[in-house]
Structures are given as C-alpha cells and as structure tokens.
Design an enzyme around this catalytic site. Sequence first.
Site, PDB file in Angstrom:
ATOM      1  N   ASP A 124       5.261   5.023  14.064  1.00 47.41           N
ATOM      2  CA  ASP A 124       5.160   3.597  13.791  1.00 47.41           C
ATOM      3  C   ASP A 124       3.992   2.999  14.566  1.00 47.41           C
ATOM      4  N   CYS A 178      19.208   6.883  -6.011  1.00 46.42           N
ATOM      5  CA  CYS A 178      19.785   5.523  -5.990  1.00 46.42           C
ATOM      6  C   CYS A 178      20.604   5.266  -7.255  1.00 46.42           C
ATOM      7  N   CYS A 184      21.525  -3.059  -2.161  1.00 47.16           N
ATOM      8  CA  CYS A 184      20.616  -3.599  -1.140  1.00 47.16           C
ATOM      9  C   CYS A 184      19.895  -4.833  -1.659  1.00 47.16           C
ATOM     10  N   CYS A 188      20.493  -8.551   0.113  1.00 46.94           N
ATOM     11  CA  CYS A 188      19.432  -9.127   0.953  1.00 46.94           C
ATOM     12  C   CYS A 188      19.563 -10.655   0.951  1.00 46.94           C
ATOM     13  N   CYS A 203      11.227 -11.481   4.498  1.00 44.68           N
ATOM     14  CA  CYS A 203      12.108 -10.561   5.246  1.00 44.68           C
ATOM     15  C   CYS A 203      12.437 -11.093   6.643  1.00 44.68           C
ATOM     16  N   CYS A 233      20.166  -4.510   4.462  1.00 43.37           N
ATOM     17  CA  CYS A 233      19.895  -3.637   3.305  1.00 43.37           C
ATOM     18  C   CYS A 233      20.206  -2.173   3.622  1.00 43.37           C
TER      19      CYS A 233
HETATM   20  C1  B12 Z   1       4.892  -3.052   7.909  1.00 43.35           C
HETATM   21  C2  B12 Z   1       6.250  -2.492   8.224  1.00 43.35           C
HETATM   22  C3  B12 Z   1       7.344  -3.351   8.152  1.00 43.35           C
HETATM   23  C4  B12 Z   1       7.231  -4.781   7.621  1.00 43.35           C
HETATM   24  C5  B12 Z   1       7.104  -4.738   6.089  1.00 43.35           C
HETATM   25  C6  B12 Z   1       8.256  -3.980   5.406  1.00 43.35           C
HETATM   26  C7  B12 Z   1       7.839  -3.014   4.322  1.00 43.35           C
HETATM   27  N1  B12 Z   1       8.812  -2.601   3.581  1.00 43.35           N
HETATM   28  O1  B12 Z   1       6.712  -2.591   4.174  1.00 43.35           O
HETATM   29  C8  B12 Z   1       8.517  -5.426   8.184  1.00 43.35           C
HETATM   30  C9  B12 Z   1       8.220  -6.074   9.534  1.00 43.35           C
HETATM   31  C10 B12 Z   1       9.178  -6.482   7.301  1.00 43.35           C
HETATM   32  C11 B12 Z   1       9.385  -4.196   8.411  1.00 43.35           C
HETATM   33  C12 B12 Z   1      10.760  -4.227   8.456  1.00 43.35           C
HETATM   34  C13 B12 Z   1      11.560  -3.115   8.651  1.00 43.35           C
HETATM   35  N2  B12 Z   1      11.149  -1.893   9.042  1.00 43.35           N
HETATM   36 CO1  B12 Z   1       9.278  -1.348   9.046  1.00 43.35          CO
HETATM   37  N3  B12 Z   1       7.551  -0.642   8.971  1.00 43.35           N
HETATM   38  C14 B12 Z   1       6.411  -1.136   8.599  1.00 43.35           C
HETATM   39  C15 B12 Z   1       5.303  -0.065   8.682  1.00 43.35           C
HETATM   40  C16 B12 Z   1       4.486  -0.313   9.951  1.00 43.35           C
HETATM   41  C17 B12 Z   1       4.384  -0.003   7.466  1.00 43.35           C
HETATM   42  C18 B12 Z   1       5.123   0.003   6.115  1.00 43.35           C
HETATM   43  C19 B12 Z   1       4.184  -0.175   4.955  1.00 43.35           C
HETATM   44  O2  B12 Z   1       3.171   0.486   4.848  1.00 43.35           O
HETATM   45  N4  B12 Z   1       4.511  -1.117   4.070  1.00 43.35           N
HETATM   46  C20 B12 Z   1       3.768  -1.372   2.882  1.00 43.35           C
HETATM   47  C21 B12 Z   1       4.523  -0.803   1.685  1.00 43.35           C
HETATM   48  C22 B12 Z   1       3.883  -1.183   0.376  1.00 43.35           C
HETATM   49  O3  B12 Z   1       4.386   0.559   1.859  1.00 43.35           O
HETATM   50  P1  B12 Z   1       5.614   1.564   1.691  1.00 43.35           P
HETATM   51  O4  B12 Z   1       6.842   0.804   1.338  1.00 43.35           O
HETATM   52  O5  B12 Z   1       5.667   2.486   2.863  1.00 43.35           O
HETATM   53  O6  B12 Z   1       5.140   2.329   0.402  1.00 43.35           O
HETATM   54  C23 B12 Z   1       4.188   3.379   0.488  1.00 43.35           C
HETATM   55  C24 B12 Z   1       4.712   4.579  -0.214  1.00 43.35           C
HETATM   56  O7  B12 Z   1       6.106   4.616  -0.197  1.00 43.35           O
HETATM   57  C25 B12 Z   1       4.064   4.521  -1.555  1.00 43.35           C
HETATM   58  N5  B12 Z   1       4.975   4.232  -2.664  1.00 43.35           N
HETATM   59  C26 B12 Z   1       6.025   3.402  -2.739  1.00 43.35           C
HETATM   60  N6  B12 Z   1       6.506   3.454  -3.957  1.00 43.35           N
HETATM   61  C27 B12 Z   1       5.735   4.319  -4.657  1.00 43.35           C
HETATM   62  C28 B12 Z   1       5.794   4.728  -5.982  1.00 43.35           C
HETATM   63  C29 B12 Z   1       4.820   5.640  -6.440  1.00 43.35           C
HETATM   64  C30 B12 Z   1       4.917   6.057  -7.837  1.00 43.35           C
HETATM   65  C31 B12 Z   1       3.813   6.154  -5.579  1.00 43.35           C
HETATM   66  C32 B12 Z   1       2.818   7.126  -6.034  1.00 43.35           C
HETATM   67  C33 B12 Z   1       3.774   5.703  -4.259  1.00 43.35           C
HETATM   68  C34 B12 Z   1       4.751   4.815  -3.838  1.00 43.35           C
HETATM   69  O8  B12 Z   1       3.082   3.544  -1.548  1.00 43.35           O
HETATM   70  C35 B12 Z   1       3.000   2.910  -0.300  1.00 43.35           C
HETATM   71  C36 B12 Z   1       1.662   3.199   0.325  1.00 43.35           C
HETATM   72  O9  B12 Z   1       1.454   4.484   0.622  1.00 43.35           O
HETATM   73  C37 B12 Z   1       6.164   1.264   8.778  1.00 43.35           C
HETATM   74  C38 B12 Z   1       5.564   2.383   9.635  1.00 43.35           C
HETATM   75  C39 B12 Z   1       4.444   3.111   8.923  1.00 43.35           C
HETATM   76  N7  B12 Z   1       3.357   3.346   9.596  1.00 43.35           N
HETATM   77  O10 B12 Z   1       4.572   3.467   7.772  1.00 43.35           O
HETATM   78  C40 B12 Z   1       7.504   0.752   9.373  1.00 43.35           C
HETATM   79  C41 B12 Z   1       8.794   1.406   8.891  1.00 43.35           C
HETATM   80  C42 B12 Z   1       8.729   1.519   7.397  1.00 43.35           C
HETATM   81  N8  B12 Z   1       9.814   0.429   9.250  1.00 43.35           N
HETATM   82  C43 B12 Z   1      10.953   0.948   9.575  1.00 43.35           C
HETATM   83  C44 B12 Z   1      12.134   0.211   9.834  1.00 43.35           C
HETATM   84  C45 B12 Z   1      13.277   0.951  10.496  1.00 43.35           C
HETATM   85  C46 B12 Z   1      12.220  -1.148   9.473  1.00 43.35           C
HETATM   86  C47 B12 Z   1      13.489  -2.032   9.478  1.00 43.35           C
HETATM   87  C48 B12 Z   1      14.757  -1.327   9.023  1.00 43.35           C
HETATM   88  C49 B12 Z   1      13.666  -2.641  10.913  1.00 43.35           C
HETATM   89  C50 B12 Z   1      14.844  -3.588  11.076  1.00 43.35           C
HETATM   90  N9  B12 Z   1      16.063  -3.091  11.180  1.00 43.35           N
HETATM   91  O11 B12 Z   1      14.660  -4.777  11.170  1.00 43.35           O
HETATM   92  C51 B12 Z   1      13.060  -3.184   8.508  1.00 43.35           C
HETATM   93  C52 B12 Z   1      13.452  -2.860   7.044  1.00 43.35           C
HETATM   94  C53 B12 Z   1      12.854  -3.762   6.022  1.00 43.35           C
HETATM   95  C54 B12 Z   1      12.700  -3.059   4.664  1.00 43.35           C
HETATM   96  N10 B12 Z   1      13.730  -3.101   3.852  1.00 43.35           N
HETATM   97  O12 B12 Z   1      11.628  -2.476   4.403  1.00 43.35           O
HETATM   98  C55 B12 Z   1      10.894   2.487   9.585  1.00 43.35           C
HETATM   99  C56 B12 Z   1      11.626   3.053   8.353  1.00 43.35           C
HETATM  100  C57 B12 Z   1      12.436   4.313   8.586  1.00 43.35           C
HETATM  101  C58 B12 Z   1      13.025   4.795   7.263  1.00 43.35           C
HETATM  102  N11 B12 Z   1      14.191   5.445   7.317  1.00 43.35           N
HETATM  103  O13 B12 Z   1      12.489   4.623   6.211  1.00 43.35           O
HETATM  104  C59 B12 Z   1       9.307   2.721   9.587  1.00 43.35           C
HETATM  105  C60 B12 Z   1       8.862   3.964   8.839  1.00 43.35           C
HETATM  106  C61 B12 Z   1       8.882   2.784  11.068  1.00 43.35           C
HETATM  107  C62 B12 Z   1       9.115   4.171  11.677  1.00 43.35           C
HETATM  108  N12 B12 Z   1       8.056   4.919  11.949  1.00 43.35           N
HETATM  109  O14 B12 Z   1      10.232   4.583  11.903  1.00 43.35           O
HETATM  110  N13 B12 Z   1       8.634  -3.065   8.507  1.00 43.35           N
HETATM  111  S1  SF4 Z   2      21.918   0.389  -1.522  1.00 44.44           S
HETATM  112 FE1  SF4 Z   2      19.802   0.376  -2.248  1.00 44.44          FE
HETATM  113  S2  SF4 Z   2      18.826   2.098  -1.244  1.00 44.44           S
HETATM  114 FE2  SF4 Z   2      21.065   2.428  -1.074  1.00 44.44          FE
HETATM  115  S3  SF4 Z   2      21.615   3.677  -2.878  1.00 44.44           S
HETATM  116 FE3  SF4 Z   2      21.888   1.530  -3.436  1.00 44.44          FE
HETATM  117  S4  SF4 Z   2      19.919   0.979  -4.379  1.00 44.44           S
HETATM  118 FE4  SF4 Z   2      19.552   2.852  -3.225  1.00 44.44          FE
HETATM  119  S1  SF4 Z   3      15.702  -6.279   6.415  1.00 40.29           S
HETATM  120 FE1  SF4 Z   3      14.534  -7.696   5.121  1.00 40.29          FE
HETATM  121  S2  SF4 Z   3      14.717  -6.745   3.091  1.00 40.29           S
HETATM  122 FE2  SF4 Z   3      16.391  -5.868   4.325  1.00 40.29          FE
HETATM  123  S3  SF4 Z   3      18.173  -7.219   3.973  1.00 40.29           S
HETATM  124 FE3  SF4 Z   3      17.101  -7.963   5.808  1.00 40.29          FE
HETATM  125  S4  SF4 Z   3      15.783  -9.573   4.998  1.00 40.29           S
HETATM  126 FE4  SF4 Z   3      16.346  -8.308   3.261  1.00 40.29          FE
END
Ligand code: B12
Ligand code: SF4
Ligand code: SF4
Length: 307
Positions: A124, A178, A184, A188, A203, A233
Amino acid sequence: MMNEARQALNFAARQLGFSGVGVAPAQADQGNTLATWLAEGKHADMSWMERHLPARLDPQLVLPGVRSIIILTYEYPRADARSAPGCIARYAQGDDYHKLLASKLADLDETLQWYGGTQRCFSDSGPVSERFFAARAGLGWIGRNGLLIRPGKGSYCFLSSILTTLELPADSPMPNRCGNCHRCEQACPTSALHNGCCDARKCISFWTIEAKSPIPQDIQQAQGNRLYGCDTCQEVCPWNRPQEHVYIDPHLLMPATLQSLSPQQLAHMPEADFHTTFSGSPIHRIGVEHLRSNIAKQAASISPQVL
Ligand code: B12
Ligand code: SF4
Ligand code: SF4
C-alpha cells in the site's frame, strides 16, 4: 532454478506469516479501469493517484527489467474489537501494517537476491495496482465491493507486492464468484459502489482517512458511528463469514487501552496522549485534528445517548 526460487519464496513467506503468495507476469495491460476512474474524478483529492498513473500502467517504470509481480496476503483481525461505541476499521486496529510488512518484505527481497533477482517491495506504499495483480496472480477475484476476495478466507487481508527481475512461474487467475449477489452495493451507506469500483468522493473510508477537506453534509449523515475507515461492504459479504481458521498477527490486535475509549474520551484526549496512544498505529498518520473532526461529525450524525 526459477521453480526453486518460487519454492524458497513460498517457504520464506509462510515463515514470515503471509497467508498467500501468487505470481503474475509483469504485464502493462490492465484494461482502462484506472484511467477511466481518474478521468471521472472518482479519486477525489488523491492527486497522487494521477501523478502515479504512468507508473501504475507500466511496471517497467517502477523497476526496469521487471518480469514478475509477486503478491502476498497478510491477514488482519475479523472482529470489531471495540467495546466502546465508535468504529475503527479492522485493518487499523493494531500496529501500522506499513512498518510491520516492510521488514518482512525486506527478508523476502534477500531470499530473491540469492537467486539473482533485483526487487522493489511495497505494501500500500507504491504505484502498483495491487488488487489487479493479486487477481491476475490467482489469489482471488475482485468483488463488487472492489476488494480481493479469497475462497475460504474472504477479503480481510493486506496486499503486498514485490516487483522482481526474476521470471517466476506465474499462477492462473480464478473466476469471479460474486454471482447474483449485490449485498455490498446495497449496504454501502453512500452508494459509492458501481461495477466493482468505489467512487472515493462518496466513500466514508476516504472521508475519514484521506480527505484534506471537511466531510460534506450528505456523507456526514451516512457516517453513523464510524470514526476511522469503513468496513460495511466487507461485513455484509458472505465470503467473510468465518470459514478457514487463519493466523492473526498479535501486533494487529487492538490494544486494550483503545478498546474501551469512548468517542468523547478520544475527542478530548490531549495532543500528547494522542501521540502516545497512536504512535505505532496507522491512525497516527491522520493527526489529532482530523480524528477530532471525524468524531465531531459522527457525533452530529447519531443520537448523543449512543455515545
Ligand atoms: C486509493 C485506495 C483507496 C481509496 C479508493 C478506493 C478504491 N476502491 O480505489 C479509498 C481511500 C476510498 C480506499 C478505501 C479502502 N481501502 Co484502499 N486502497 C487504495 C489503493 C492505494 C489504490 C487503489 C486503486 O488503484 N484504486 C483505483 C481503482 C480504479 O483501481 P482498482 O479498483 O484497484 O482496479 C484496478 C484493477 O482491479 C483493474 N480492474 C478492475 N476491474 C477490471 C476489469 C477488467 C476487465 C480489467 C482488465 C481490469 C480491471 O483496473 C484497475 C487498475 O489497474 C490500494 C493499494 C494499491 N496500491 O493498490 C488500497 C487498497 C485497495 N485498499 C485496501 C483497503 C483494505 C481499503 C478499505 C477496506 C479500508 C477501510 N476499511 O476503510 C477501504 C475499502 C473501500 C472499497 N470498497 O474499495 C486494500 C484492499 C485489500 C483487499 N483485500 O482487496 C488495498 C489493496 C491496500 C493494501 N495494500 O492492502 N482505498
Ligand atoms: S457482498 Fe459484494 S463482494 Fe461479496 S459476494 Fe456479494 S457482490 Fe461479491
Ligand atoms: S468502505 Fe466505502 S464503499 Fe465500502 S461500504 Fe463504506 S462507504 Fe461504501
């Protein structure tokens, strides 16, 4: 030789307490999810996400010559440990995972150096799409809550990444399980989840941890008793019902002193006590003023007798 390196990595990772290890090829093509998410402004004021976009999309910019991306999972507590009202997200209950995991990753780096690899390690803490590579490395799938879900273990885990110049045997991705569930998205409190992506502007986790500006009125109304982060969630996800027994590092458990502190006690805590109580915790990073403001906002959103 590379099979041997993989075995050594698996062995060392288990010894260090990691619950899962997966390897993905260091591909640049991650679809356009991240670019679209940024273009739509869903990163709110996390401008560092924009700055890191080129590196996130091309791991070669993070480590020239990278061939494999290793993703590791490390479990955190399943239960909400607080006896006093006022939720602190499970991942933040104990010691700061950045520090805890950094030293373990340094050990794995050493193991891989022995096989001739050059590595960069993050938890992270770097421009790596850790969820994307975790899913690509076969550790689980990305659920509708946007998180990595593992059969038998659910989503309560940290992800760490090691970029390496070694070409390790890659694992195969698994299908998304899922199904027709949308719990979820429905649970939310701010409707922040759509198509497996979280809109940070809505969020509660973003607003109580990352935001630089005050929590807007509509989010405040939905904040409930959340003081730091949000687990809703994950709590509603059927994959997080107790399944396999998992080892939880005692460093990640909430200290007894914090378990029983009420929101009022936290809000009125002198700054010096804040530093003592939270010095080793991820909560320390947001500072005393942000924590006090979160408490004031949640106090305004729920009835005073609950506090
Ligand atoms: C920015 C960030 C946040 C932001 C934005 C949330 C978000 N969903 O992006 C905020 C502050 C809100 C946040 C909150 C949380 N976060 Co956070 N966060 C991050 C961070 C730093 C970057 C995530 C990111 O890039 N987001 C942008 C979105 C668009 O990217 P993405 O969802 O990862 O999607 C990528 C791929 O999955 C892909 N993808 C998605 N769908 C598809 C579909 C296809 C077809 C393809 C090809 C690709 C693809 O494309 C994206 C780019 O590569 C990561 C750490 C990291 N370096 O990755 C931690 C991370 C995701 N967070 C984490 C956690 C634990 C949380 C929370 C649970 C914390 C909490 N309890 O409050 C919440 C959960 C919120 C939620 N439901 O997402 C953990 C998740 C662990 C896990 N089991 O998945 C991470 C991985 C940190 C870690 N290293 O442990 N987070
Ligand atoms: S709660 Fe959300 S992440 Fe969990 S199985 Fe249902 S749809 Fe998937
Ligand atoms: S962590 Fe963010 S996305 Fe997940 S239930 Fe809470 S407000 Fe909604």
